[in-house]
Scaffold this motif. Sequence first.
Motif, mmCIF file in Angstrom:
data_model
loop_
_atom_site.group_PDB
_atom_site.id
_atom_site.type_symbol
_atom_site.label_atom_id
_atom_site.label_comp_id
_atom_site.label_asym_id
_atom_site.label_seq_id
_atom_site.Cartn_x
_atom_site.Cartn_y
_atom_site.Cartn_z
ATOM 1 N N ALA A 22 13.874 132.618 -29.788
ATOM 2 C CA ALA A 22 14.490 133.272 -31.610
ATOM 3 C C ALA A 22 13.775 132.666 -32.878
ATOM 4 N N ALA A 23 12.343 132.404 -32.309
ATOM 5 C CA ALA A 23 11.704 132.069 -33.954
ATOM 6 C C ALA A 23 10.015 133.190 -33.573
ATOM 7 N N HIS A 24 9.765 133.693 -32.403
ATOM 8 C CA HIS A 24 8.779 133.954 -31.970
ATOM 9 C C HIS A 24 9.453 135.839 -30.811
ATOM 10 N N ASP A 25 7.859 136.961 -31.197
ATOM 11 C CA ASP A 25 8.410 137.812 -30.796
ATOM 12 C C ASP A 25 7.585 137.600 -29.145
ATOM 13 N N ALA A 26 8.068 138.689 -28.304
ATOM 14 C CA ALA A 26 7.750 139.072 -26.856
ATOM 15 C C ALA A 26 6.559 138.649 -26.871
ATOM 16 N N ASP A 27 4.887 138.869 -28.075
ATOM 17 C CA ASP A 27 4.084 138.215 -27.633
ATOM 18 C C ASP A 27 3.388 136.571 -28.045
ATOM 19 N N ASN A 28 4.862 135.823 -27.948
ATOM 20 C CA ASN A 28 4.657 134.902 -28.727
ATOM 21 C C ASN A 28 3.956 134.436 -30.057
ATOM 22 N N ARG A 29 4.341 135.428 -30.897
ATOM 23 C CA ARG A 29 3.717 134.943 -32.456
ATOM 24 C C ARG A 29 4.859 134.853 -32.849
ATOM 25 N N PRO A 30 4.937 133.596 -33.814
ATOM 26 C CA PRO A 30 6.001 132.826 -34.508
ATOM 27 C C PRO A 30 6.483 134.274 -35.336
ATOM 28 N N VAL A 31 7.872 134.222 -35.979
ATOM 29 C CA VAL A 31 8.435 135.076 -36.444
ATOM 30 C C VAL A 31 9.629 134.408 -37.481
ATOM 31 N N GLY A 32 9.073 134.443 -38.532
ATOM 32 C CA GLY A 32 9.454 133.704 -40.300
ATOM 33 C C GLY A 32 8.395 132.500 -40.038
ATOM 34 N N LEU A 33 9.333 131.560 -41.322
ATOM 35 C CA LEU A 33 8.531 130.425 -41.308
ATOM 36 C C LEU A 33 9.139 128.291 -39.801
ATOM 37 N N ARG A 34 10.281 129.482 -39.177
ATOM 38 C CA ARG A 34 10.379 128.218 -38.178
ATOM 39 C C ARG A 34 10.163 128.409 -37.405
ATOM 40 N N GLY A 35 8.561 129.265 -36.822
ATOM 41 C CA GLY A 35 8.516 129.828 -35.671
ATOM 42 C C GLY A 35 7.419 128.337 -35.125
ATOM 43 N N ALA A 36 6.740 127.600 -36.075
ATOM 44 C CA ALA A 36 6.180 126.553 -35.691
ATOM 45 C C ALA A 36 7.027 124.775 -35.769
ATOM 46 N N LEU A 37 7.849 125.170 -36.594
ATOM 47 C CA LEU A 37 9.025 124.471 -36.130
ATOM 48 C C LEU A 37 9.649 124.514 -34.950
ATOM 49 N N ALA A 38 9.587 125.583 -34.139
ATOM 50 C CA ALA A 38 10.322 125.102 -32.664
ATOM 51 C C ALA A 38 9.260 124.989 -31.486
ATOM 52 N N GLU A 39 8.097 125.473 -32.291
ATOM 53 C CA GLU A 39 7.375 125.412 -31.190
ATOM 54 C C GLU A 39 6.554 123.476 -31.548
ATOM 55 N N GLN A 40 6.831 122.984 -31.843
ATOM 56 C CA GLN A 40 6.516 121.533 -32.153
ATOM 57 C C GLN A 40 7.378 120.353 -31.428
ATOM 58 N N TYR A 41 8.402 121.136 -31.710
ATOM 59 C CA TYR A 41 9.846 120.490 -30.954
ATOM 60 C C TYR A 41 10.423 121.039 -29.386
ATOM 61 N N LEU A 42 10.015 122.449 -29.346
ATOM 62 C CA LEU A 42 9.686 122.363 -27.409
ATOM 63 C C LEU A 42 8.162 120.921 -27.153
ATOM 64 N N ARG A 43 7.458 121.333 -27.337
ATOM 65 C CA ARG A 43 6.247 120.158 -27.424
ATOM 66 C C ARG A 43 6.865 119.429 -27.169
ATOM 67 N N ARG A 44 7.467 118.809 -28.364
ATOM 68 C CA ARG A 44 7.808 117.376 -28.183
ATOM 69 C C ARG A 44 8.530 116.610 -26.821
ATOM 70 N N ILE A 45 9.822 117.831 -26.747
ATOM 71 C CA ILE A 45 10.583 117.843 -25.362
ATOM 72 C C ILE A 45 9.979 117.416 -23.667
ATOM 73 N N VAL A 46 8.864 118.273 -23.968
ATOM 74 C CA VAL A 46 8.546 118.534 -22.252
ATOM 75 C C VAL A 46 7.168 117.686 -22.682
ATOM 76 N N VAL A 47 6.681 116.712 -23.552
ATOM 77 C CA VAL A 47 5.884 116.279 -23.529
ATOM 78 C C VAL A 47 6.453 114.424 -23.259
ATOM 79 N N LEU A 48 7.306 114.920 -23.392
ATOM 80 C CA LEU A 48 8.624 112.983 -23.220
ATOM 81 C C LEU A 48 9.089 112.979 -21.859
ATOM 82 N N ARG A 49 9.514 114.258 -21.637
ATOM 83 C CA ARG A 49 9.760 114.539 -20.265
ATOM 84 C C ARG A 49 8.643 114.513 -19.027
ATOM 85 N N LEU A 50 6.980 114.451 -19.252
ATOM 86 C CA LEU A 50 6.378 114.506 -18.300
ATOM 87 C C LEU A 50 5.516 112.531 -18.653
ATOM 88 N N GLU A 51 5.620 112.172 -19.283
ATOM 89 C CA GLU A 51 5.313 110.786 -19.194
ATOM 90 C C GLU A 51 6.749 109.896 -19.215
#
Length: 353
Positions: free
Chosen positions: A267-296
């Motif tokens: 919802a915070a990125h377009d089809a080319d994975n570019r942030p839409v609005g101010l919450r794009g960076a937050l959504a990227e950081q949130y998803l990255r932390r979850i997958v890193v924790l699962r890999l650990e």
Amino acid sequence: MDGLTATDRAPCSDEASRPTDGPIDEPADGLTAPDGPPCPDEASRPAAGPADDPTDGLTAADGQPRTDTASRSTDGLADNPTGGPPAADGSDGSDRGGQAANGPGEGVVGVVGQAGSAPAAGPIPSVADPAPGGPAAPPSGVAALAVPYQVGAVVALVVVAVAVCVHLGMVFLHVTPSNTVNRQHAEAVDGWIYPEFEQNWKLFAPNPLQQNVAVQVRAEVGTADGGTRTTGWYDLSAEDGRAIDGNLLPSHTQQNQLRRAWDFYGAAHDADNRPVGLRGALAEQYLRRIVVLRLERGGAADAGGVLERVQVRSRTSNVPPPPWSSEKTTGKPAYRTLPWWTVPAGEARGGVR
């Protein structure tokens, strides 16, 4: 009573001094005068049975045992139920017993009960109800507790009631259409609802979800010898499915955390994975932390390895239609692959918890 009246015989000279072990109204059977033979009318009286003679074992006034007990008849009770001496005409003296009990001229028969029998039954006293001012019933429930525990119980009930009211209010503001109140308190409402109390109404939408979306991740790992290797794709959605399958009380995190993170990113990125609005960076950081924790947790880095970069992709496949449906779908899955994200040093060395 022996059934004799005062008019039937003359009293012995010593009757006033005779023992009174028997009933008050009945003279003792077979007692003798202190200095002479037995009274004329008592010597011929048949003795009542042992059960009817309350004077057995008594002694004469001179201290000597009675000598007339051997000659007393033991069947007097059967022959003469009234216990009185037979009359001169051969009757059992029941008429005289009635005269003694009811007075001269009355014909009511007076029957003497056996010695040792229970007293005559009188009216049975009723059990009175407890007085209105009697002791009250002991308290029960919270009232039976000590004062400190009563205060604690009241405080606990108040806290639970307030929490329930707050929760219902937050859910109400979350599901209602956009208005002034929920827009003004949107941050507080979202902080209360997500992720544990999320309300998803897509199941009841006119066009419910008909696709399976799986989130997968791979990583570049720096080895202990200074090299780099790339892992295979880890299907994190499949891992959550295996943890939920057969679990009667699955974790809300296992059910929704990864899915909600992917929806948030989409919802915070377009089809080319570019942030839409101010919450794009937050959504990227949130998803990255979850997958890193699962890999650990999955041990993807192995011993001595360090996660340097991660890449996430989604695999979307259509749900097959039922056999009776004429709808045609493709069975080929669709992939959306995101760019590589560099893992910060704090996250790579276990900084994410």
